[in-house]
Design an enzyme around this catalytic site. Structure first.
Site, PDB file in Angstrom:
ATOM      1  N   GLY A 217       0.838  -1.204   0.000  1.00 17.53           N
ATOM      2  CA  GLY A 217       0.000   0.000   0.000  1.00 17.53           C
ATOM      3  C   GLY A 217       0.867   1.245   0.000  1.00 17.53           C
ATOM      4  O   GLY A 217       2.060   1.182  -0.255  1.00 17.53           O
ATOM      5  N   ASN A 218       0.278   2.369   0.251  1.00 15.94           N
ATOM      6  CA  ASN A 218       1.046   3.612   0.372  1.00 15.94           C
ATOM      7  C   ASN A 218       0.412   4.485   1.444  1.00 15.94           C
ATOM      8  O   ASN A 218      -0.604   4.119   2.032  1.00 15.94           O
ATOM      9  CB  ASN A 218       1.136   4.332  -0.974  1.00 15.94           C
ATOM     10  CG  ASN A 218      -0.230   4.697  -1.511  1.00 15.94           C
ATOM     11  OD1 ASN A 218      -0.952   5.475  -0.908  1.00 15.94           O
ATOM     12  ND2 ASN A 218      -0.599   4.113  -2.649  1.00 15.94           N
ATOM     13  N   GLN A 219       1.034   5.661   1.651  1.00 16.37           N
ATOM     14  CA  GLN A 219       0.645   6.465   2.820  1.00 16.37           C
ATOM     15  C   GLN A 219      -0.519   7.412   2.581  1.00 16.37           C
ATOM     16  O   GLN A 219      -0.814   8.252   3.423  1.00 16.37           O
ATOM     17  CB  GLN A 219       1.832   7.313   3.247  1.00 16.37           C
ATOM     18  CG  GLN A 219       2.973   6.501   3.789  1.00 16.37           C
ATOM     19  CD  GLN A 219       4.021   7.428   4.355  1.00 16.37           C
ATOM     20  OE1 GLN A 219       3.719   8.395   5.039  1.00 16.37           O
ATOM     21  NE2 GLN A 219       5.263   7.154   4.051  1.00 16.37           N
TER      22      GLN A 219
END
Ligand code: CTP
Length: 418
Positions: A217-219
């Site tokens: 995923g990412n932030q």
């Protein structure tokens, strides 16, 4: 030249925002309007009459009569001449005087004599705007049919931050165009320029599963996309918000929330909703790769290195750009850490977009922060750089930009539409 033949009386009062009236005059003249400027005595301390006379191509009026030859400046004639009396910036003092019929300068006597609609763009410090006296005066002016273009929120000349900034000249111009196009009253609190329009927005990250408990995923916090959805909904749009996994940040009745996890799911939903939409703003931080195999059982820890094979995800925005009609407005985001504008321009072209919102990673953490600094690059080659602002204010800039584009692409259809 949407204002060709329109006569606009521009009142300028004593406020630091008076410098913006130079830009406003220029924009109005460029759109074909005839502009006459009246200044209050204090306004001359903030911007010179010469600047506004040059830009408006007309003598600027400040006094009841000319000190050179005694010629009388008839406020009655001026009030009758105008198709619109626009006071920008309107200071707290001038608004108070207008509300009480005080007429001790040429601007105020012209206001009292005006037979045309009156539009005010207030500019003042946040506490002055919130003061009960200003609230009462504003209510009084509204009740008499004056149009108030609410000030925007942001950094103020005092150094404080809040509501009180005069609306930007580009936005005032759009509101005047809308007003003259007869498509609703842009100053009314129930004005809904996007009523009847469906807009697709994406937000948040995507989670690409490795196994039942792990993902890539990412932030992305989703805050920017949700703020855009709220802004659109507030302007009357029916919003389809396709959101990756973030805590739900909205309960607006005009927003239909469609929750997804992966890029594949987001693509499926976007393809379903996009054809019925007038516009799409793709703010999601879609994962670029997804594991080739999502294990159906939790992977066990081992002692040797572990390699995960990944494949590219579909480029959702590119797919939408390839099936869009010329009536649809489509926009994306670009998050760049180097050669920002050059890369953003490439994405704009490659994905067949109308505009792209550039977030620079050099400006700090745009994901988790509550503020953001953007540039908008459009397919006509134009670029606009914005200041660092709270995400709600950034959303207002983006939606304002979308509205101006829609006004150019699709003229007014219904009473309240663009
Ligand atoms: N986007 C998309 N689908 C993807 C990747 C990106 O729809 N698989 C959209 C994003 O929502 C954004 C725009 O494309 O509106 C640009 O995203 P960005 O991550 O900046 O660019 P990429 O095309 O992924 O290119 P790169 O990551 O290599 O810079």
């Amino acid at each position: 030249m949407q204002l060709q033949g329109k006569k606009i009386m521009l009142g300028v009062t004593g406020s630091i925002a008076a410098y913006k009236s130079a830009f406003l005059t220029r924009l109005l003249v460029k759109e074909g309007a005839s502009v006459k400027v009246i200044m209050t005595p204090l306004a001359r301390e903030f911007i010179t009459p010469v600047t506004l006379a040059t830009l408006s191509c007309n003598t600027v009026l400040c006094d009841f009569f000319s000190h050179d030859d005694g010629a009388w400046n008839s406020h009655v004639e001026l009030g009758i001449w105008a198709d619109l009396f626009l006071c920008a910036p309107a200071s707290a003092n001038t608004m108070a005087r207008m509300a009480h019929g005080v007429c001790d300068n040429l601007l105020l006597t012209t206001y009292l004599s005006a037979r045309c609609p009156v539009m005010l763009a207030p500019a003042m410090d946040l506490d002055m705007w919130q003061h009960p006296a200003t609230r009462d005066n504003t209510e009084k002016l509204l009740s008499r049919g004056n149009i108030i273009l609410e000030p925007s929120t942001g950094e103020l000349a005092s150094g404080l931050s809040g509501k009180g900034r005069m609306e930007e000249p580009e936005i005032i111009l759009e509101k005047i165009k809308t007003f003259f196009a007869g498509s609703g009253d842009p100053g009314k609190s129930d004005y809904r320029p996007l009523k009847g329009r469906k807009v697709l927005v994406t937000a948040g990250p995507t989670h690409e599963p490795i196994d039942p408990v792990r993902y890539i995923g990412n932030q992305s916090s989703g805050k920017m996309g949700y703020a855009i959805a709220e802004e659109l909904a507030g302007k009357g749009a029916e919003v389809i918000l396709v959101s990756g996994p973030v805590p739900v940040l909205t309960g607006h009745p005009n927003i239909k929330l469609v929750k997804v996890k992966t890029a594949g799911e987001m693509l499926r939903e976007c393809l379903q909703w996009f054809p019925g939409c007038t516009a799409c703003i793709m703010a999601a931080a879609v994962a670029d790769y997804t594991p080739v195999i999502a294990e159906d059982r939790k992977l066990k820890r081992g002692s040797s290195n572990f390699t995960l094979e990944m494949k590219p995800t579909p480029d959702i925005l590119k797919e939408l750009g390839s099936i869009r009609s010329k009536d649809q407005v489509i926009a994306g985001f670009a998050l760049e850490s180097e050669n920002e504008k050059e890369n953003a321009r490439k994405k704009l072209k490659n994905k067949n977009l109308d505009f792209i919102v550039l977030n620079s990673l050099q400006e700090g953490d745009c994901f988790n922060s509550d503020t953001n600094k953007i540039s908008i690059i459009a397919s006509d080659g134009s670029e606009a750089d914005y200041e660092m602002k709270p995400k709600a204010a950034v959303a207002a800039d983006i939606v304002g930009y979308l509205l101006s584009l829609m006004a150019r692409i699709r003229p007014a259809e219904s009473e309240n539409a663009i």
